[in-house]
Design a protein around this motif. Structure first.
Motif, PDB file in Angstrom:
ATOM      1  N   GLU A 190     -19.901 -12.062  -7.352  1.00  0.00           N
ATOM      2  CA  GLU A 190     -18.926 -11.960  -6.262  1.00  0.00           C
ATOM      3  C   GLU A 190     -18.410 -10.538  -6.157  1.00  0.00           C
ATOM      4  O   GLU A 190     -18.004  -9.926  -7.129  1.00  0.00           O
ATOM      5  CB  GLU A 190     -17.779 -12.923  -6.562  1.00  0.00           C
ATOM      6  CG  GLU A 190     -16.524 -12.693  -5.778  1.00  0.00           C
ATOM      7  CD  GLU A 190     -16.748 -12.945  -4.296  1.00  0.00           C
ATOM      8  OE1 GLU A 190     -16.706 -11.979  -3.550  1.00  0.00           O
ATOM      9  OE2 GLU A 190     -16.973 -14.086  -3.921  1.00  0.00           O
ATOM     10  N   SER A 191     -18.388  -9.997  -4.966  1.00  0.00           N
ATOM     11  CA  SER A 191     -17.914  -8.627  -4.798  1.00  0.00           C
ATOM     12  C   SER A 191     -16.477  -8.644  -4.312  1.00  0.00           C
ATOM     13  O   SER A 191     -16.131  -8.026  -3.322  1.00  0.00           O
ATOM     14  CB  SER A 191     -18.793  -7.880  -3.824  1.00  0.00           C
ATOM     15  OG  SER A 191     -18.838  -8.569  -2.586  1.00  0.00           O
ATOM     16  N   VAL A 192     -15.629  -9.363  -5.020  1.00  0.00           N
ATOM     17  CA  VAL A 192     -14.216  -9.419  -4.658  1.00  0.00           C
ATOM     18  C   VAL A 192     -13.567  -8.108  -5.027  1.00  0.00           C
ATOM     19  O   VAL A 192     -13.729  -7.600  -6.120  1.00  0.00           O
ATOM     20  CB  VAL A 192     -13.523 -10.566  -5.435  1.00  0.00           C
ATOM     21  CG1 VAL A 192     -12.019 -10.495  -5.259  1.00  0.00           C
ATOM     22  CG2 VAL A 192     -14.067 -11.894  -4.984  1.00  0.00           C
ATOM     23  N   GLY A 193     -12.819  -7.565  -4.107  1.00  0.00           N
ATOM     24  CA  GLY A 193     -11.984  -6.429  -4.472  1.00  0.00           C
ATOM     25  C   GLY A 193     -12.715  -5.133  -4.662  1.00  0.00           C
ATOM     26  O   GLY A 193     -12.342  -4.349  -5.529  1.00  0.00           O
ATOM     27  N   LEU A 194     -13.758  -4.864  -3.848  1.00  0.00           N
ATOM     28  CA  LEU A 194     -14.483  -3.604  -3.997  1.00  0.00           C
ATOM     29  C   LEU A 194     -13.579  -2.415  -3.786  1.00  0.00           C
ATOM     30  O   LEU A 194     -13.742  -1.375  -4.398  1.00  0.00           O
ATOM     31  CB  LEU A 194     -15.630  -3.562  -2.992  1.00  0.00           C
ATOM     32  CG  LEU A 194     -16.884  -4.343  -3.340  1.00  0.00           C
ATOM     33  CD1 LEU A 194     -17.893  -4.237  -2.217  1.00  0.00           C
ATOM     34  CD2 LEU A 194     -17.499  -3.862  -4.629  1.00  0.00           C
ATOM     35  N   HIS A 195     -12.643  -2.523  -2.852  1.00  0.00           N
ATOM     36  CA  HIS A 195     -11.830  -1.378  -2.494  1.00  0.00           C
ATOM     37  C   HIS A 195     -10.377  -1.592  -2.866  1.00  0.00           C
ATOM     38  O   HIS A 195      -9.493  -0.954  -2.319  1.00  0.00           O
ATOM     39  CB  HIS A 195     -11.958  -1.129  -0.992  1.00  0.00           C
ATOM     40  CG  HIS A 195     -13.391  -1.031  -0.545  1.00  0.00           C
ATOM     41  ND1 HIS A 195     -14.210   0.006  -0.921  1.00  0.00           N
ATOM     42  CD2 HIS A 195     -14.144  -1.854   0.207  1.00  0.00           C
ATOM     43  CE1 HIS A 195     -15.413  -0.201  -0.397  1.00  0.00           C
ATOM     44  NE2 HIS A 195     -15.404  -1.304   0.282  1.00  0.00           N
ATOM     45  N   LEU A 196     -10.124  -2.461  -3.813  1.00  0.00           N
ATOM     46  CA  LEU A 196      -8.757  -2.743  -4.210  1.00  0.00           C
ATOM     47  C   LEU A 196      -8.246  -1.666  -5.137  1.00  0.00           C
ATOM     48  O   LEU A 196      -8.999  -1.021  -5.869  1.00  0.00           O
ATOM     49  CB  LEU A 196      -8.697  -4.091  -4.923  1.00  0.00           C
ATOM     50  CG  LEU A 196      -9.037  -5.316  -4.095  1.00  0.00           C
ATOM     51  CD1 LEU A 196      -9.084  -6.541  -4.980  1.00  0.00           C
ATOM     52  CD2 LEU A 196      -8.041  -5.504  -2.983  1.00  0.00           C
TER      53      LEU A 196
ATOM     54  N   GLN B 146      -8.066 -13.917 -10.207  1.00  0.00           N
ATOM     55  CA  GLN B 146      -9.365 -14.289  -9.671  1.00  0.00           C
ATOM     56  C   GLN B 146     -10.468 -13.500 -10.363  1.00  0.00           C
ATOM     57  O   GLN B 146     -10.538 -12.274 -10.241  1.00  0.00           O
ATOM     58  CB  GLN B 146      -9.441 -14.070  -8.164  1.00  0.00           C
ATOM     59  CG  GLN B 146     -10.720 -14.602  -7.541  1.00  0.00           C
ATOM     60  CD  GLN B 146     -10.738 -14.490  -6.030  1.00  0.00           C
ATOM     61  OE1 GLN B 146     -10.075 -13.641  -5.456  1.00  0.00           O
ATOM     62  NE2 GLN B 146     -11.498 -15.349  -5.372  1.00  0.00           N
TER      63      GLN B 146
ATOM     64  N   PHE C 138      -3.583 -11.445  -7.587  1.00  0.00           N
ATOM     65  CA  PHE C 138      -2.921 -11.550  -6.292  1.00  0.00           C
ATOM     66  C   PHE C 138      -1.526 -12.133  -6.467  1.00  0.00           C
ATOM     67  O   PHE C 138      -1.341 -13.089  -7.217  1.00  0.00           O
ATOM     68  CB  PHE C 138      -3.684 -12.493  -5.359  1.00  0.00           C
ATOM     69  CG  PHE C 138      -5.036 -12.011  -4.941  1.00  0.00           C
ATOM     70  CD1 PHE C 138      -6.175 -12.457  -5.600  1.00  0.00           C
ATOM     71  CD2 PHE C 138      -5.181 -11.141  -3.878  1.00  0.00           C
ATOM     72  CE1 PHE C 138      -7.432 -12.028  -5.205  1.00  0.00           C
ATOM     73  CE2 PHE C 138      -6.431 -10.715  -3.481  1.00  0.00           C
ATOM     74  CZ  PHE C 138      -7.558 -11.158  -4.147  1.00  0.00           C
TER      75      PHE C 138
ATOM     76  N   SER D 226      -2.754  -8.085  -1.058  1.00  0.00           N
ATOM     77  CA  SER D 226      -4.140  -7.614  -1.002  1.00  0.00           C
ATOM     78  C   SER D 226      -4.819  -7.580  -2.358  1.00  0.00           C
ATOM     79  O   SER D 226      -6.036  -7.471  -2.431  1.00  0.00           O
ATOM     80  CB  SER D 226      -4.203  -6.232  -0.358  1.00  0.00           C
ATOM     81  OG  SER D 226      -3.377  -5.334  -1.064  1.00  0.00           O
TER      82      SER D 226
END
Lengths: 114, 113
Positions: free
Chosen positions: A2-8, A38, A89, A106
């Motif tokens: 899962e590519s969650v939060g690439l730009h976080l 997450q 989050f 975010s």
């Protein structure tokens, strides 16, 4: 995966250190707040919650602080472990809408260095 | 104890094809149910929520629809998928009035090509 939060925004800490993750919320009417964790490829997991009539709540290795004056929420993780690496989050309930649905921030990626 | 299931776990669909994602909850009755979408690098966007059978509230205008044919079943559908429908779809439940904490399912990764 899962590519969650690439730009976080990312917080990098050493294993064993304490971590502090911050969140600003926008609605002063919100009266219930939740922190979720997450991991990659998974759904968010409940960590800890706090109601607006409290300013601090503690769980196992985690503490949530609520500052209603500046509408700020923080999650403190004591003795951070590699398994704590995830995206975190904060979420708030907009009670005034009556719909009991969460509004999510975010997110912040926590990276624990061994 | 309560559990929430979603399927499929992963789905690759062509543009213009239909969609049906299913979410079921076990171990509780009359839950509030929610569909969220999560794009890469973003938080969770609420799409639909339901407080009972046949009761659906839509949060944002979009290409998707939701239905709740049974108390513990929540379905997310589309007649014609768009590229922008790609994302990670999460179902969540809450007990409702007394407890606002939402518990999430494992999610469905949808890739529209």
């Amino acid at each position: 995966g899962e590519s969650v939060g690439l730009h976080l925004p990312t917080l990098s800490v050493q294993e064993g250190d304490n971590s502090i993750i911050n969140c600003a919320y926008s609605n002063s009417a919100s009266d219930y707040f939740i922190w979720y964790k997450q991991e990659s490829g998974k759904g968010p997991q409940f960590i800890i919650d706090i109601r607006s009539n409290m300013d601090k709540r503690q769980g196992q290795r985690v503490t949530v602080l609520l500052n209603k004056t500046v509408k700020h929420l923080s999650l403190q993780i004591a003795a951070t472990q590699p398994g704590d690496s995830a995206v975190y989050f904060c979420a708030e309930i907009l009670i005034y809408t009556g719909r009991r649905a969460l509004t999510f921030g975010s997110g912040t990626r926590l990276q624990v260095q061994p | 104890s309560q559990t929430i299931h979603q399927w499929p776990a992963t789905l690759v669909q062509p543009v213009g094809s239909p969609l049906s994602l299913e979410c079921t909850v076990e171990g509780t009755s009359n839950p509030n149910l929610y569909w969220y979408r999560q794009a890469a690098g973003r938080g969770l966007q609420l799409l639909f929520y339901s407080v009972g059978i046949g009761q659906i509230s839509s949060e944002v205008p979009q290409n998707l629809s939701a239905s709740r044919p049974q108390d513990r079943q929540f379905i997310l559908s589309s007649k014609k998928l768009l590229l922008s429908d790609s994302g990670f779809y999460l179902c969540a439940w809450t007990k409702g009035q007394a407890k606002e904490t939402q518990y999430f399912g494992p999610g469905t990764r949808l890739l529209v090509l």
